[in-house]
Design a protein around this motif. Sequence first.
Motif, PDB file in Angstrom:
ATOM      1  N   ILE A 136       0.293  -1.114  -0.695  1.00 32.55           N
ATOM      2  CA  ILE A 136      -0.320   0.166   0.143  1.00 32.55           C
ATOM      3  C   ILE A 136       0.890   1.012  -0.360  1.00 32.55           C
ATOM      4  N   PHE A 137       1.746   0.891   1.137  1.00 36.20           N
ATOM      5  CA  PHE A 137       2.674   2.649   0.827  1.00 36.20           C
ATOM      6  C   PHE A 137       3.744   2.708  -0.392  1.00 36.20           C
ATOM      7  N   PHE A 138       4.189   1.150  -1.058  1.00 33.81           N
ATOM      8  CA  PHE A 138       5.222   1.784  -2.172  1.00 33.81           C
ATOM      9  C   PHE A 138       3.923   2.040  -3.279  1.00 33.81           C
ATOM     10  N   LEU A 139       2.858   1.697  -3.479  1.00 28.25           N
ATOM     11  CA  LEU A 139       1.392   2.534  -4.092  1.00 28.25           C
ATOM     12  C   LEU A 139       1.486   4.401  -3.881  1.00 28.25           C
ATOM     13  N   ILE A 140       0.864   4.410  -2.544  1.00 22.75           N
ATOM     14  CA  ILE A 140       0.890   5.625  -2.320  1.00 22.75           C
ATOM     15  C   ILE A 140       1.829   6.161  -2.870  1.00 22.75           C
ATOM     16  N   ASN A 141       3.822   5.720  -3.040  1.00 18.41           N
ATOM     17  CA  ASN A 141       4.394   6.862  -3.358  1.00 18.41           C
ATOM     18  C   ASN A 141       3.955   7.384  -5.113  1.00 18.41           C
ATOM     19  N   LEU A 142       3.809   5.941  -5.762  1.00 17.09           N
ATOM     20  CA  LEU A 142       3.722   6.284  -7.152  1.00 17.09           C
ATOM     21  C   LEU A 142       2.593   7.212  -7.595  1.00 17.09           C
ATOM     22  N   LEU A 143       0.940   7.398  -6.593  1.00 12.63           N
ATOM     23  CA  LEU A 143      -0.170   7.921  -6.730  1.00 12.63           C
ATOM     24  C   LEU A 143       1.047   9.855  -5.788  1.00 12.63           C
ATOM     25  N   PHE A 144       1.768   9.708  -5.519  1.00 15.86           N
ATOM     26  CA  PHE A 144       2.455  11.144  -4.997  1.00 15.86           C
ATOM     27  C   PHE A 144       3.425  11.649  -6.501  1.00 15.86           C
ATOM     28  N   ILE A 145       4.175  10.800  -6.493  1.00 17.81           N
ATOM     29  CA  ILE A 145       4.906  11.045  -8.048  1.00 17.81           C
ATOM     30  C   ILE A 145       3.945  11.765  -8.997  1.00 17.81           C
ATOM     31  N   GLY A 146       2.505   9.996  -9.193  1.00 18.74           N
ATOM     32  CA  GLY A 146       1.403  10.937 -10.285  1.00 18.74           C
ATOM     33  C   GLY A 146       1.005  12.834 -10.477  1.00 18.74           C
ATOM     34  N   LEU A 147       0.561  12.536  -8.554  1.00 15.65           N
ATOM     35  CA  LEU A 147       0.411  13.925  -8.852  1.00 15.65           C
ATOM     36  C   LEU A 147       1.137  15.167  -8.072  1.00 15.65           C
ATOM     37  N   ALA A 148       2.126  14.561  -8.356  1.00 22.04           N
ATOM     38  CA  ALA A 148       3.125  16.116  -8.236  1.00 22.04           C
ATOM     39  C   ALA A 148       3.488  16.986  -9.363  1.00 22.04           C
ATOM     40  N   LEU A 149       3.615  15.345 -10.561  1.00 20.55           N
ATOM     41  CA  LEU A 149       4.244  15.571 -11.717  1.00 20.55           C
ATOM     42  C   LEU A 149       3.112  16.077 -12.646  1.00 20.55           C
ATOM     43  N   SER A 150       2.333  15.811 -12.455  1.00 20.05           N
ATOM     44  CA  SER A 150       1.097  16.322 -13.399  1.00 20.05           C
ATOM     45  C   SER A 150       0.624  17.888 -12.901  1.00 20.05           C
ATOM     46  N   SER A 151       0.927  17.798 -11.573  1.00 23.11           N
ATOM     47  CA  SER A 151       0.221  19.247 -11.220  1.00 23.11           C
ATOM     48  C   SER A 151       1.195  20.308 -11.302  1.00 23.11           C
ATOM     49  N   PHE A 152       3.210  19.810 -11.713  1.00 23.95           N
ATOM     50  CA  PHE A 152       3.595  21.205 -12.470  1.00 23.95           C
ATOM     51  C   PHE A 152       3.856  20.648 -13.516  1.00 23.95           C
ATOM     52  N   GLY A 153       2.734  20.137 -14.383  1.00 24.33           N
ATOM     53  CA  GLY A 153       2.786  19.828 -15.380  1.00 24.33           C
ATOM     54  C   GLY A 153       3.317  19.274 -16.464  1.00 24.33           C
ATOM     55  N   ILE A 154       4.631  18.172 -15.908  1.00 25.43           N
ATOM     56  CA  ILE A 154       5.113  17.495 -16.232  1.00 25.43           C
ATOM     57  C   ILE A 154       4.345  15.930 -16.752  1.00 25.43           C
ATOM     58  N   MET A 155       4.859  15.459 -18.117  1.00 26.29           N
ATOM     59  CA  MET A 155       3.748  14.500 -18.810  1.00 26.29           C
ATOM     60  C   MET A 155       2.679  14.157 -17.438  1.00 26.29           C
ATOM     61  N   GLU A 156       2.168  15.040 -17.896  1.00 21.28           N
ATOM     62  CA  GLU A 156       0.397  15.382 -17.082  1.00 21.28           C
ATOM     63  C   GLU A 156      -0.320  14.597 -17.744  1.00 21.28           C
ATOM     64  N   HIS A 157      -0.781  13.432 -18.830  1.00 21.70           N
ATOM     65  CA  HIS A 157      -1.605  13.191 -18.751  1.00 21.70           C
ATOM     66  C   HIS A 157      -1.411  11.889 -18.521  1.00 21.70           C
ATOM     67  N   GLY A 158       0.124  11.239 -18.667  1.00 26.05           N
ATOM     68  CA  GLY A 158       1.203  10.293 -18.623  1.00 26.05           C
ATOM     69  C   GLY A 158       0.632  10.165 -16.643  1.00 26.05           C
ATOM     70  N   MET A 159       1.355  11.130 -15.397  1.00 20.65           N
ATOM     71  CA  MET A 159       1.469  10.687 -14.454  1.00 20.65           C
ATOM     72  C   MET A 159      -0.051  10.816 -14.104  1.00 20.65           C
TER      73      MET A 159
END
Length: 217
Positions: A136-159
Motif C-alpha cells: 500500500i505504501f509503495f503504491l502511495i509513493n506512485l500516487l504522489f509521484i503522479g499527482l506532483a508531476l501532473s500538478s507541475f505540468g510534467i507529462m501531465e496526462h501520463g502522470m
Amino acid sequence: MTQTHHVKMTTADPSAIGLFGLAIVTFIASTQKLGWTEGLGLVIPWAIFLGGIAQFYASVLDAKHNNTFGTTAFGAYGLFWMGVAMTWFVQAGLFGETLQASADIRQLGVVYLGYLIFTVFMTVGALETNKVLFSIFFLINLLFIGLALSSFGIMEHGMHLLAAYAELAIALLSFYGAGANVLNKHFGFEFLPLGKPFGLITKESIQKGHSTQAVHK
C-alpha cells in the motif's frame, strides 16, 4: 501504607477502520480520475468522513496503543484528505471568486512532493510491518509521484493516469487489509494472510553494517 492500583484500558486495534477509510476514499477518487464518474461533489463527503475523520480516529486510537508508526501514518493521511477536501472547496469557488482565481495548482504539487518525501520513509518502516501494508505504501509513493508531476505540468496526462491507477490499486489492497485485520482478530487466527515482515531491517543487521564500514575505513 499507600496502595497503588494500576488500571489497564483495552483498546481495539484501529487498523481495520483506518484502512477501510483509506479504501473508500481512494476507490471513489480513482473513479473520478479515470473518468468512470464525473465531478467532485459526491467525492468530498467521503474525503472528509472516511479519508479524513476515519483515519484520524484510527490515529488517535493507535496513539493509545503507543504505536508511533500507525499514529503518524493514519494522522498524516487523514489530515491530507481533509486538506484535499478544503482544496476542492476553494477550486469550486465556495469561499469566493477571489480565492478561487488566485489558486495556483503548483502549490498543490509542492504539497504532494512533501507527502512523497513523508511516504518514502514510511515505506521503509512498512518493510517490517507486513507485506500488504508495504505494498500500500509503495503504491502511495506512485500516487504522489503522479499527482506532483501532473500538478507541475510534467507529462501531465501520463502522470494523471499513473496517479489514477495507483489510487485504484491502493483502494483494492486497503479493502483486503481492512478485511484481514477484522477477520483475523475476530477469529483469533490468521484467516487472511497479510504477509510477514521482510526482515531486512533489524538492529543486528544495522550494527553488522556499521561494523563492516568501520573495518573498511
